[in-house]
Design a protein around this motif. Sequence first.
Motif, PDB file in Angstrom:
ATOM      1  N   GLU A 264       0.846  -1.189   0.000  1.00 20.15           N
ATOM      2  CA  GLU A 264       0.000   0.000   0.000  1.00 20.15           C
ATOM      3  C   GLU A 264       0.883   1.240   0.000  1.00 20.15           C
ATOM      4  O   GLU A 264       2.026   1.200   0.462  1.00 20.15           O
ATOM      5  N   ALA A 265       0.347   2.325  -0.539  1.00 20.14           N
ATOM      6  CA  ALA A 265       1.068   3.593  -0.580  1.00 20.14           C
ATOM      7  C   ALA A 265       0.135   4.708  -0.129  1.00 20.14           C
ATOM      8  O   ALA A 265      -0.925   4.902  -0.731  1.00 20.14           O
ATOM      9  N   ARG A 266       0.518   5.398   0.918  1.00 25.65           N
ATOM     10  CA  ARG A 266      -0.234   6.576   1.360  1.00 25.65           C
ATOM     11  C   ARG A 266       0.202   7.736   0.482  1.00 25.65           C
ATOM     12  O   ARG A 266       1.395   7.979   0.300  1.00 25.65           O
ATOM     13  N   LEU A 267      -0.771   8.439  -0.053  1.00 25.51           N
ATOM     14  CA  LEU A 267      -0.478   9.496  -1.014  1.00 25.51           C
ATOM     15  C   LEU A 267      -0.100  10.809  -0.343  1.00 25.51           C
ATOM     16  O   LEU A 267      -0.738  11.237   0.615  1.00 25.51           O
ATOM     17  N   LYS A 268       0.928  11.434  -0.885  1.00 21.78           N
ATOM     18  CA  LYS A 268       1.381  12.748  -0.450  1.00 21.78           C
ATOM     19  C   LYS A 268       0.883  13.756  -1.489  1.00 21.78           C
ATOM     20  O   LYS A 268       1.177  13.635  -2.683  1.00 21.78           O
TER      21      LYS A 268
ATOM     22  N   ARG B  22       8.914   0.438  -5.155  1.00 20.71           N
ATOM     23  CA  ARG B  22       8.427   1.369  -6.181  1.00 20.71           C
ATOM     24  C   ARG B  22       7.599   2.488  -5.570  1.00 20.71           C
ATOM     25  O   ARG B  22       7.282   2.480  -4.379  1.00 20.71           O
ATOM     26  N   ALA B  23       7.221   3.429  -6.434  1.00 19.80           N
ATOM     27  CA  ALA B  23       6.325   4.517  -6.047  1.00 19.80           C
ATOM     28  C   ALA B  23       5.104   4.478  -6.947  1.00 19.80           C
ATOM     29  O   ALA B  23       5.095   3.812  -7.987  1.00 19.80           O
ATOM     30  N   VAL B  24       4.077   5.177  -6.541  1.00 20.09           N
ATOM     31  CA  VAL B  24       2.884   5.339  -7.364  1.00 20.09           C
ATOM     32  C   VAL B  24       2.617   6.835  -7.479  1.00 20.09           C
ATOM     33  O   VAL B  24       2.710   7.571  -6.498  1.00 20.09           O
ATOM     34  N   LEU B  25       2.346   7.274  -8.701  1.00 19.61           N
ATOM     35  CA  LEU B  25       2.003   8.674  -8.940  1.00 19.61           C
ATOM     36  C   LEU B  25       0.560   8.747  -9.395  1.00 19.61           C
ATOM     37  O   LEU B  25       0.078   7.876 -10.122  1.00 19.61           O
TER      38      LEU B  25
ATOM     39  N   ALA C 239      -0.187  13.741  -6.886  1.00 18.19           N
ATOM     40  CA  ALA C 239       0.104  13.033  -5.633  1.00 18.19           C
ATOM     41  C   ALA C 239       1.148  11.950  -5.894  1.00 18.19           C
ATOM     42  O   ALA C 239       1.270  11.437  -7.012  1.00 18.19           O
ATOM     43  N   CYS C 240       1.881  11.608  -4.834  1.00 16.32           N
ATOM     44  CA  CYS C 240       2.921  10.587  -4.923  1.00 16.32           C
ATOM     45  C   CYS C 240       2.903   9.780  -3.629  1.00 16.32           C
ATOM     46  O   CYS C 240       2.658  10.329  -2.551  1.00 16.32           O
ATOM     47  N   GLY C 241       3.169   8.491  -3.744  1.00 20.42           N
ATOM     48  CA  GLY C 241       3.264   7.630  -2.567  1.00 20.42           C
ATOM     49  C   GLY C 241       4.267   6.532  -2.808  1.00 20.42           C
ATOM     50  O   GLY C 241       4.475   6.114  -3.945  1.00 20.42           O
ATOM     51  N   THR C 242       4.908   6.052  -1.748  1.00 16.36           N
ATOM     52  CA  THR C 242       5.829   4.931  -1.864  1.00 16.36           C
ATOM     53  C   THR C 242       5.193   3.699  -1.229  1.00 16.36           C
ATOM     54  O   THR C 242       4.535   3.801  -0.191  1.00 16.36           O
TER      55      THR C 242
ATOM     56  N   ASN D 240      10.613   7.109  -4.139  1.00 10.22           N
ATOM     57  CA  ASN D 240      11.083   8.418  -3.694  1.00 10.22           C
ATOM     58  C   ASN D 240      10.094   9.490  -4.136  1.00 10.22           C
ATOM     59  O   ASN D 240       9.859   9.672  -5.324  1.00 10.22           O
ATOM     60  N   CYS D 241       9.541  10.203  -3.188  1.00 11.94           N
ATOM     61  CA  CYS D 241       8.596  11.282  -3.484  1.00 11.94           C
ATOM     62  C   CYS D 241       9.114  12.622  -2.959  1.00 11.94           C
ATOM     63  O   CYS D 241       8.342  13.499  -2.591  1.00 11.94           O
TER      64      CYS D 241
END
Length: 183
Positions: free
Chosen positions: A49-53, A149-152, A172-175, A95-96
């Motif tokens: 899971e990735a919490r979005l910034k 990885r990251a998710v954009l 938004a970006c999350g790792t 990396n965000c």
Amino acid sequence: MPHPRACFAVLATALLLSACSTTTSLDPRTWFAKDSTPPPKVAEVPGVEARLKDLRAGVSGTVYVRESGDLLVVRAAMQTDRAGTYRIVFHANPNCSSPNAFSAGAPWSPPGASAPPGRLVPPAYAGTDGNVNLVARIRGVRMGDLEKRAVLVYEGDDTTPPRPDVPNSVVACGTFVRSTSLF
């Protein structure tokens, strides 16, 4: 001298009786009792899971990814200030840190993907209330090493990869980290 068949019958009966005295399966008191052996542990693979910034559009939420059989299941639960179309794209680096998400590196596709990274996950839509709830099931794709990885999240349909110090549509970006549940 006793007959060999009679000796065999006596021996077989003795063996059966001795086996019955050591087994509990023939004891009627245990027929409906709970089994004393613990059930085997099921190997759960919770995924990542990735919490979005938020980078500039009031986006918050989480992107979850897990495998289910031959499917890659992607779930996005987001809230945004703007209605419209959003794209979820996996990127090479966890990396965000950069303001425009360039630090996340190039778009990346997991093993087995036949679609390009920018089109792997179908678009998500935010209504006037700003809620985005997407569940996508992608056949034949494996998670690979998504934990690295990251998710954009891109606003609109343009998924042009970020370049240093150039404005883009990434909001938004999350790792990814190992998930604690199966969503």
